[in-house]
Each structure stands twice: as C-alpha cells, then as structure tokens.
Design an enzyme around this catalytic site. Structure first.
Site, PDB file in Angstrom:
ATOM      1  N   ASP A  32       0.980  -1.165   0.044  1.00 42.56           N
ATOM      2  CA  ASP A  32      -0.024   0.154   0.089  1.00 42.56           C
ATOM      3  C   ASP A  32       0.807   1.386   0.007  1.00 42.56           C
ATOM      4  OD1 ASP A  32      -2.234   2.045   0.628  1.00 42.56           O
ATOM      5  OD2 ASP A  32      -3.140   0.273   1.426  1.00 42.56           O
ATOM      6  N   ASP A  49       3.309   1.501  -4.543  1.00 45.47           N
ATOM      7  CA  ASP A  49       2.444   1.956  -5.200  1.00 45.47           C
ATOM      8  C   ASP A  49       2.211   1.053  -6.559  1.00 45.47           C
ATOM      9  OD1 ASP A  49       0.945   3.291  -7.218  1.00 45.47           O
ATOM     10  OD2 ASP A  49       2.318   5.099  -7.287  1.00 45.47           O
ATOM     11  N   VAL A  50       0.881   0.381  -6.601  1.00 43.95           N
ATOM     12  CA  VAL A  50       0.567  -0.486  -7.484  1.00 43.95           C
ATOM     13  C   VAL A  50       0.704   0.008  -9.075  1.00 43.95           C
ATOM     14  CG1 VAL A  50      -0.669  -2.115  -6.019  1.00 43.95           C
ATOM     15  CG2 VAL A  50      -1.954  -0.364  -7.517  1.00 43.95           C
ATOM     16  N   ASN A  76      -6.212  -6.165  -4.476  1.00 44.27           N
ATOM     17  CA  ASN A  76      -7.338  -5.303  -4.001  1.00 44.27           C
ATOM     18  C   ASN A  76      -7.138  -3.644  -4.123  1.00 44.27           C
ATOM     19  OD1 ASN A  76      -9.772  -4.875  -1.785  1.00 44.27           O
ATOM     20  ND2 ASN A  76      -8.024  -3.730  -1.092  1.00 44.27           N
ATOM     21  N   SER A 128     -16.108  -5.802  -9.058  1.00 40.41           N
ATOM     22  CA  SER A 128     -17.185  -4.913  -8.357  1.00 40.41           C
ATOM     23  C   SER A 128     -18.601  -5.147  -9.297  1.00 40.41           C
ATOM     24  CB  SER A 128     -17.202  -3.355  -8.518  1.00 40.41           C
ATOM     25  OG  SER A 128     -18.077  -2.556  -8.010  1.00 40.41           O
ATOM     26  N   TYR A 141     -14.141   4.062 -13.406  1.00 39.49           N
ATOM     27  CA  TYR A 141     -14.051   2.881 -12.434  1.00 39.49           C
ATOM     28  C   TYR A 141     -14.857   1.498 -12.956  1.00 39.49           C
ATOM     29  CZ  TYR A 141     -15.031   0.640  -7.830  1.00 39.49           C
ATOM     30  OH  TYR A 141     -15.270  -0.321  -6.794  1.00 39.49           O
ATOM     31  N   VAL A 173     -20.370  -2.059   0.087  1.00 41.22           N
ATOM     32  CA  VAL A 173     -19.504  -2.265   1.257  1.00 41.22           C
ATOM     33  C   VAL A 173     -19.327  -0.897   1.957  1.00 41.22           C
ATOM     34  CG1 VAL A 173     -17.593  -3.342   2.092  1.00 41.22           C
ATOM     35  CG2 VAL A 173     -18.832  -3.981  -0.048  1.00 41.22           C
ATOM     36  N   THR A 175     -16.972   0.929   3.343  1.00 38.97           N
ATOM     37  CA  THR A 175     -15.693   1.252   3.531  1.00 38.97           C
ATOM     38  C   THR A 175     -15.390   2.729   3.758  1.00 38.97           C
ATOM     39  OG1 THR A 175     -15.367   1.517   1.192  1.00 38.97           O
ATOM     40  CG2 THR A 175     -15.277  -0.845   2.039  1.00 38.97           C
TER      41      THR A 175
END
Length: 248
Positions: A32, A49-50, A76, A128, A141, A173, A175
């Site tokens: 992360d 950093d992905v 994720n 999603s 997104y 969800v 979050t």
C-alpha cells in the site's frame, strides 16, 4: 504457513482480508502507498504503489526471496472518484486505470512467474458489481472493474491447471472510500434498494477471499463471485441521482 500478499490492505476490504489471512497463521504482506492507521497484528506493511510497474516487480520478488514461495496474492488496491463523463479528465481517468486495472495486471503477472515455477498458487482480485451493469458517475471505475473480470478469465485459461484465479465483485460495502463519497442520505437510499437491507461489512468480503484461497475452492478458477446482498438479482437497483444531463 502460506505466504500471502494483499494490495491496498491499509484500510477497507483489503485490511479486513489481510487480517483474516493473518488470523489463520499465514504470513501476510500489505502492499500500500499508505501505512495502516493502526497496527495490524500479523500483517507487514510495504510501501508499494501498484501503478508503478517497476516497484511492484521489485516488491513481489523481495517477498518471494525472503519467503521462498508465494501462495496467495489478492489484488485489492483500487480508487474511485465520483464524476460525470462530461467532466472526466484524462489525468483522472489514467490514474484510475493505472491503479484499478493495470495494477491488478502487473501484480498478478509478477506473482504468476513465481507460482508457475512452483506449480501452484492462487491469484485473487477485487472487482465490483459496477463492472456488471451501467452505473452513472463512475465510467472509468466501472470499466476497470469489468476489465478485472476479463483478466481473471484470461489468466485462468493461460495458467491452469497450476494457478487458480478468481475475483470477488462486492456490491455496496461500508468502507472509508464509500463513506468519503456518499452522504448519509445517499447511503440510506442505497440500503433501501438492497434486498438484504444494508451495506456489507468489509469482513464479509474478506471471508469470501479466504474461502477462494482454501482447498474447498480448488476446482474453482476463472470465476467472478458476486457478493451483493441481492442487489443485482432482479436488476431493479438504480443508482442514486441519475437525472438527465445535457451537453451545454
């Protein structure tokens, strides 16, 4: 003890997932850009950093070198910004694609090299329900989450029978990301449209990831698992605030 990587595990679904694996005794590493706000028992944070392909490769290789194997990787990490298609900027769209789609592709690709050599492993990702239907104000997104499901199927075909893949498509969800984008009125409106009558807790999504990585799911690969409280079952759920828009 399995070696598990979970990206975006400093909060939300990722945090709950990392902690679920850690409770079972697995060695868990959190990729992360931000550290967790509070300590995570049994979870080690690495600043990754992905969206940075070089950094992802180096981090995956470092974990493999240290542990000698990779057993489960959960891609994720994801971001979303509420904006209409007419206001969407190139910079915003590229950022979301880099993190949500290419970030999954790169993390899975790096892990797959090691898993194929050891002839076993499980690649999981967060997709999603937004990738299954039209949903306003999240065009970029939505597209990335549909892409994650396509990656899941493709990796399964190329890497079977040694490496399994699956993605989880949550509905609503509760979050930090959701709370940051929605008012209480909007959250209440969504709850009324979900047959289960509520948002999911991150821990409920984490349990699905844990199951998919278990021997009980060893005949499952290339699958998208929807966990949405019945939200998409009857195709009756409409998005909040979908009033008509004009290009003026």
């Amino acid at each position: 003890m399995r070696t598990v990587i979970v990206s975006g595990a400093s909060s939300g679904i990722g945090r709950a997932t990392a902690e679920r694996f850690a409770r079972s005794g697995d060695h868990v590493v959190n990729f992360d850009v931000n550290p967790p706000a509070t300590d995570q028992s049994g979870v080690r944070w690495m600043e990754v950093d992905v969206a940075d392909w070089t950094a992802v490769g180096q981090a995956v290789n470092a974990v493999h070198t240290e542990r000698g194997r990779l057993d489960v990787v959960v891609a994720n990490a994801g971001i979303s910004v509420r904006h209409g298609v007419l206001e969407l900027t190139e910079a915003a769209a590229r950022t979301i694609v880099d993190v949500n789609l290419l970030g999954v592709l790169r993390l899975w690709q790096c892990a797959a090299w090691h898993m194929m050599r050891q002839r076993e492993g499980v690649l999981l990702a967060t997709a999603s329900v937004n990738g299954l239907r039209g949903y306003p104000f999240y065009a970029d997104y939505n597209a990335t989450k549909a892409g994650v499901a396509a990656l899941c199927r493709t990796f399964a075909l190329e890497l079977s029978p040694h490496v399994r893949t699956a993605c989880v498509s949550p509905g609503a969800v509760l979050t930090p990301m959701q709370l940051a984008e929605y008012t209480q009125e909007m959250l209440d409106d969504v709850n009324r449209r979900i047959p289960a009558g509520r948002h999911a807790a991150p821990e409920e999504i984490a349990e699905m990831f844990y199951f998919l990585a278990s021997p009980a799911a060893r005949f499952m690969t290339g699958q998208e698992i929807v966990v949405d409280g019945g939200e998409t079952a009857g195709a009756t759920t409409s998005a909040y605030g979908t009033g008509g828009r004009s290009a003026e």
